[in-house]
Design a protein around this motif. Structure first.
Motif, PDB file in Angstrom:
ATOM      1  N   LEU A 171     -33.897   2.795 -28.626  1.00 59.01           N
ATOM      2  CA  LEU A 171     -32.778   3.528 -29.211  1.00 59.01           C
ATOM      3  C   LEU A 171     -32.769   3.320 -30.729  1.00 59.01           C
ATOM      4  N   LEU A 172     -32.874   4.418 -31.476  1.00 58.98           N
ATOM      5  CA  LEU A 172     -32.744   4.296 -32.931  1.00 58.98           C
ATOM      6  C   LEU A 172     -31.302   3.938 -33.262  1.00 58.98           C
ATOM      7  N   ARG A 173     -31.112   3.177 -34.338  1.00 59.93           N
ATOM      8  CA  ARG A 173     -29.759   2.770 -34.702  1.00 59.93           C
ATOM      9  C   ARG A 173     -28.934   3.921 -35.252  1.00 59.93           C
ATOM     10  N   SER A 174     -29.593   4.833 -35.960  1.00 61.68           N
ATOM     11  CA  SER A 174     -28.837   5.930 -36.564  1.00 61.68           C
ATOM     12  C   SER A 174     -29.521   7.270 -36.324  1.00 61.68           C
ATOM     13  N   PRO A 175     -28.745   8.291 -35.946  1.00 63.46           N
ATOM     14  CA  PRO A 175     -29.328   9.623 -35.725  1.00 63.46           C
ATOM     15  C   PRO A 175     -29.444  10.444 -37.005  1.00 63.46           C
ATOM     16  N   VAL A 176     -28.940   9.942 -38.130  1.00 63.77           N
ATOM     17  CA  VAL A 176     -29.048  10.691 -39.397  1.00 63.77           C
ATOM     18  C   VAL A 176     -29.557   9.777 -40.502  1.00 63.77           C
ATOM     19  N   GLN A 200      -8.600   6.563 -28.218  1.00 59.83           N
ATOM     20  CA  GLN A 200      -9.837   5.818 -28.310  1.00 59.83           C
ATOM     21  C   GLN A 200     -10.929   6.699 -28.905  1.00 59.83           C
ATOM     22  N   HIS A 201     -11.590   6.187 -29.936  1.00 63.03           N
ATOM     23  CA  HIS A 201     -12.728   6.901 -30.509  1.00 63.03           C
ATOM     24  C   HIS A 201     -13.942   6.550 -29.664  1.00 63.03           C
ATOM     25  N   LYS A 202     -14.482   7.572 -28.993  1.00 65.96           N
ATOM     26  CA  LYS A 202     -15.526   7.318 -27.996  1.00 65.96           C
ATOM     27  C   LYS A 202     -16.922   7.188 -28.596  1.00 65.96           C
ATOM     28  N   GLY A 203     -16.991   7.346 -29.935  1.00 66.31           N
ATOM     29  CA  GLY A 203     -18.301   7.226 -30.566  1.00 66.31           C
ATOM     30  C   GLY A 203     -18.165   6.655 -31.952  1.00 66.31           C
ATOM     31  N   VAL A 204     -19.173   6.902 -32.780  1.00 65.78           N
ATOM     32  CA  VAL A 204     -19.088   6.507 -34.193  1.00 65.78           C
ATOM     33  C   VAL A 204     -19.347   7.747 -35.032  1.00 65.78           C
ATOM     34  N   ASP A 205     -18.756   7.767 -36.238  1.00 68.07           N
ATOM     35  CA  ASP A 205     -18.924   8.913 -37.131  1.00 68.07           C
ATOM     36  C   ASP A 205     -19.813   8.542 -38.306  1.00 68.07           C
ATOM     37  N   PHE A 206     -20.743   9.436 -38.602  1.00 71.59           N
ATOM     38  CA  PHE A 206     -21.593   9.263 -39.779  1.00 71.59           C
ATOM     39  C   PHE A 206     -21.257  10.380 -40.759  1.00 71.59           C
ATOM     40  N   TYR A 257     -24.511  11.944 -27.348  1.00 72.38           N
ATOM     41  CA  TYR A 257     -23.778  13.133 -27.759  1.00 72.38           C
ATOM     42  C   TYR A 257     -23.843  13.262 -29.279  1.00 72.38           C
ATOM     43  N   TYR A 258     -24.099  14.468 -29.759  1.00 64.00           N
ATOM     44  CA  TYR A 258     -24.172  14.735 -31.198  1.00 64.00           C
ATOM     45  C   TYR A 258     -23.242  15.921 -31.471  1.00 64.00           C
ATOM     46  N   ALA A 259     -22.104  15.692 -32.162  1.00 64.29           N
ATOM     47  CA  ALA A 259     -21.075  16.736 -32.220  1.00 64.29           C
ATOM     48  C   ALA A 259     -20.717  17.160 -33.648  1.00 64.29           C
ATOM     49  N   HIS A 260     -19.936  18.252 -33.744  1.00 66.02           N
ATOM     50  CA  HIS A 260     -19.471  18.894 -34.996  1.00 66.02           C
ATOM     51  C   HIS A 260     -20.628  19.510 -35.778  1.00 66.02           C
ATOM     52  N   LEU A 261     -21.693  19.870 -35.094  1.00 63.00           N
ATOM     53  CA  LEU A 261     -22.920  20.342 -35.756  1.00 63.00           C
ATOM     54  C   LEU A 261     -22.735  21.710 -36.412  1.00 63.00           C
ATOM     55  N   SER A 262     -23.488  21.935 -37.494  1.00 62.01           N
ATOM     56  CA  SER A 262     -23.474  23.266 -38.111  1.00 62.01           C
ATOM     57  C   SER A 262     -24.513  24.167 -37.451  1.00 62.01           C
ATOM     58  N   GLY A 263     -25.527  23.597 -36.851  1.00 63.68           N
ATOM     59  CA  GLY A 263     -26.541  24.411 -36.188  1.00 63.68           C
ATOM     60  C   GLY A 263     -27.484  23.565 -35.357  1.00 63.68           C
ATOM     61  N   PHE A 264     -28.291  24.246 -34.544  1.00 62.34           N
ATOM     62  CA  PHE A 264     -29.250  23.577 -33.664  1.00 62.34           C
ATOM     63  C   PHE A 264     -30.674  23.840 -34.150  1.00 62.34           C
ATOM     64  N   ALA A 278     -12.684  18.559 -36.873  1.00 64.36           N
ATOM     65  CA  ALA A 278     -13.275  17.688 -37.890  1.00 64.36           C
ATOM     66  C   ALA A 278     -12.648  18.006 -39.234  1.00 64.36           C
ATOM     67  N   THR A 279     -12.331  16.961 -40.000  1.00 64.57           N
ATOM     68  CA  THR A 279     -11.697  17.176 -41.297  1.00 64.57           C
ATOM     69  C   THR A 279     -12.726  17.345 -42.409  1.00 64.57           C
ATOM     70  N   GLY A 280     -13.943  16.945 -42.165  1.00 66.24           N
ATOM     71  CA  GLY A 280     -14.993  17.093 -43.163  1.00 66.24           C
ATOM     72  C   GLY A 280     -16.330  17.017 -42.454  1.00 66.24           C
ATOM     73  N   PRO A 281     -17.404  17.351 -43.165  1.00 63.92           N
ATOM     74  CA  PRO A 281     -18.718  17.311 -42.513  1.00 63.92           C
ATOM     75  C   PRO A 281     -19.097  15.893 -42.099  1.00 63.92           C
ATOM     76  N   HIS A 282     -19.365  15.688 -40.830  1.00 67.05           N
ATOM     77  CA  HIS A 282     -19.859  14.402 -40.348  1.00 67.05           C
ATOM     78  C   HIS A 282     -20.477  14.590 -38.973  1.00 67.05           C
ATOM     79  N   LEU A 283     -21.233  13.605 -38.557  1.00 68.77           N
ATOM     80  CA  LEU A 283     -21.787  13.626 -37.206  1.00 68.77           C
ATOM     81  C   LEU A 283     -20.988  12.663 -36.338  1.00 68.77           C
ATOM     82  N   HIS A 284     -20.468  13.180 -35.237  1.00 72.82           N
ATOM     83  CA  HIS A 284     -19.851  12.316 -34.229  1.00 72.82           C
ATOM     84  C   HIS A 284     -20.935  12.016 -33.195  1.00 72.82           C
ATOM     85  N   TYR A 285     -21.210  10.733 -33.021  1.00 74.66           N
ATOM     86  CA  TYR A 285     -22.315  10.309 -32.162  1.00 74.66           C
ATOM     87  C   TYR A 285     -21.806   9.401 -31.059  1.00 74.66           C
ATOM     88  N   GLU A 286     -22.141   9.740 -29.820  1.00 75.06           N
ATOM     89  CA  GLU A 286     -21.715   8.929 -28.674  1.00 75.06           C
ATOM     90  C   GLU A 286     -22.921   8.478 -27.865  1.00 75.06           C
TER      91      GLU A 286
END
Ligand SMILES: [Zn+2]
Length: 438
Positions: A273-278, A300-306, A346-353, A377-385
């Motif tokens: 598992l990589l530590r960070s997806p971005v 509860q925040h089910k993931g972490v935001d980058f 899970y990779y969420a709030h994406l602008s595209g695939f 989402a209030t600003g651009p970020h990746l929600h990762y679960e």
């Protein structure tokens, strides 16, 4: 300008000379594995005077070969002149023919060979263009018509390279890791691979100390004795602060279509598992209870935001298959990947695939999508679960999924391969290639 005689003659003479040299040195020229312990004889051998024979053999129909390297600022005209070619028809052909125009793209130091007749007219021209480790691409131009009606043909052809194993070894000097790699003649792309292979265990900026030792075996493609391109590191040993690290490339394991690095006893080097997806992101929100920025209630925040700019590339943190790609309430554009042993990401709030389809196999580190701010989402970020049996886990604090250990037939195949590569590395144990270092 270096000039020489017809190719068959040159080749014959070269072969004779090479044989003499080989005999004199007691080793095969260009051998990647030469054994310094082997007895070496240095005998003086009287070479026959070949020059005289060459003069006699050259007849009226002879052609001459010239070899030049491209220089900065060269035009086709200046290059041809240095090659001893005075042939307006040839020059005109090269400037017009699409394949022949490849000559304009050559970089300084690249080699060009020309065959000319006594009147300095071009008979043929050959230039290696580029290539990968397995094959070289080269440009061939040849005279097709007679002298009265000169015509030329140009083609780009692919030629198989000779694959060799290159070896480097040595000890880290006071100058540091990168300086040592330089002195030991380890190419930059091989250094980069080395760092990447051990990235999970060794920090090359800070951990490497004087006296640490390394042995590297890597593939390289050669054409006519000249390096075309370096390939992959196939085996490497690193002794860092008395701790031994080893890695071996193996692509014969079942279920792996790309190959991986393994320890010499068959454990995968790669982290599951990589530590960070971005890349280049900032952790903006952690895992667990928090006051939701949009709903203003404790959930509860089910993931972490980058936090990262819209369009930043998102990579799969583990190998798996695409389970879902599309939109979901709150998540916006989302990719869900399924991994072995009940894990999913899970990779969420994406602008595209990145052109991925449900069911598609994804490798670790593969580009899957782009950061955005779709959904809540209030600003651009990746929600990762990261979920285990659909229960969200903290991807940053839990060391999940043990490295893959080869078993059964795959392990047998690996061990056979390993013993072969180890015997090659063993050759290096006796050699101080970079002996001036210690
Ligand atoms: Zn989030």
């Amino acid at each position: 300008m270096r000039g020489y005689r017809p190719s068959w003659l040159t080749a014959g003479v070269a072969a004779v000379l090479t044989l003499c040299m080989a005999a004199a040195m007691g080793v095969a020229p260009h051998s990647a594995y030469y054994d310094p312990a082997a007895p070496r004889r240095q005998d003086a051998i009287r070479l026959p005077d070949l020059r005289e024979q060459l003069e006699k053999l050259a007849d009226a129909g002879a052609t001459y070969f010239h070899e030049e390297t491209v220089q900065r600022g060269d035009t086709v005209a200046t290059l041809l002149r240095r090659l001893g070619v005075e042939d307006p028809d040839a020059q005109q052909f090269i400037s017009r023919d699409p394949a022949a125009r490849t000559l304009f793209d050559l970089q300084p130091e690249q080699l060009v060979q020309a065959e000319v007749d006594q009147d300095k007219l071009l008979v043929s021209l050959r230039a290696p263009i580029d290539g990968n480790i397995n094959a070289s691409r080269e440009l061939l131009i040849g005279r097709a018509g007679g002298l009265q009606k000169p015509a030329f043909q140009a083609k780009l052809q692919s030629v198989r390279n000779e694959l060799r194993y290159e070896m480097r070894s040595g000890a880290i000097t006071a100058g540091g890791f990168f300086r040592t790699m330089d002195i030991a003649n380890v190419p930059e792309d091989i250094v980069r691979q080395l760092i990447s292979i051990f990235s999970g265990v060794v920090d090359f900026q800070h951990d490497i100390v004087q006296g640490d030792r390394f042995r590297i075996v890597y593939e390289a493609g050669f054409r006519d004795g000249a390096l075309v391109r370096n390939g992959r590191v196939v085996a490497v040993e690193l002794v860092n602060r008395a701790q031994l690290y080893q890695a071996l490339w193996y692509d014969g394991a079942e279920g792996s279509n790309t190959g991986d690095y393994y320890t010499f006893d068959g454990r995968a080097m790669a982290r599951p598992l990589l530590r960070s997806p971005v890349e280049f992101s900032r952790l903006s929100s952690g895992f667990g209870w928090r006051n939701h920025p949009l709903h203003h209630q404790w959930i509860q925040h089910k993931g972490v935001d980058f936090a990262a700019p819209t369009g930043t590339r998102v990579f799969a943190t583990a190998q798996g298959t695409v389970d879902f790609v599309g939109q979901q309430t709150g998540y916006g554009n989302i990719v869900i990947l399924k991994h072995p042993d009940g894990y999913s990401t899970y990779y969420a709030h994406l602008s595209g695939f990145a052109g991925i389809q449900p069911g598609q196999r994804i490798r670790q580190g593969q580009l899957i999508a782009y950061v955005g701010q779709t959904g809540w989402a209030t600003g651009p970020h990746l929600h990762y679960e990261l979920r285990f049996n659909d229960v969200p886990q903290n991807p940053l604090s839990v060391m999940l999924m043990e490295p893959v250990m080869l078993t059964g037939r795959a392990r047998q195949g690996f061990l056979t391969h390993a013993s072969d590569m180890l015997s090659r590395i063993d050759v290096l144990r006796g050699i101080e290639v970079a002996s001036s270092l210690s």
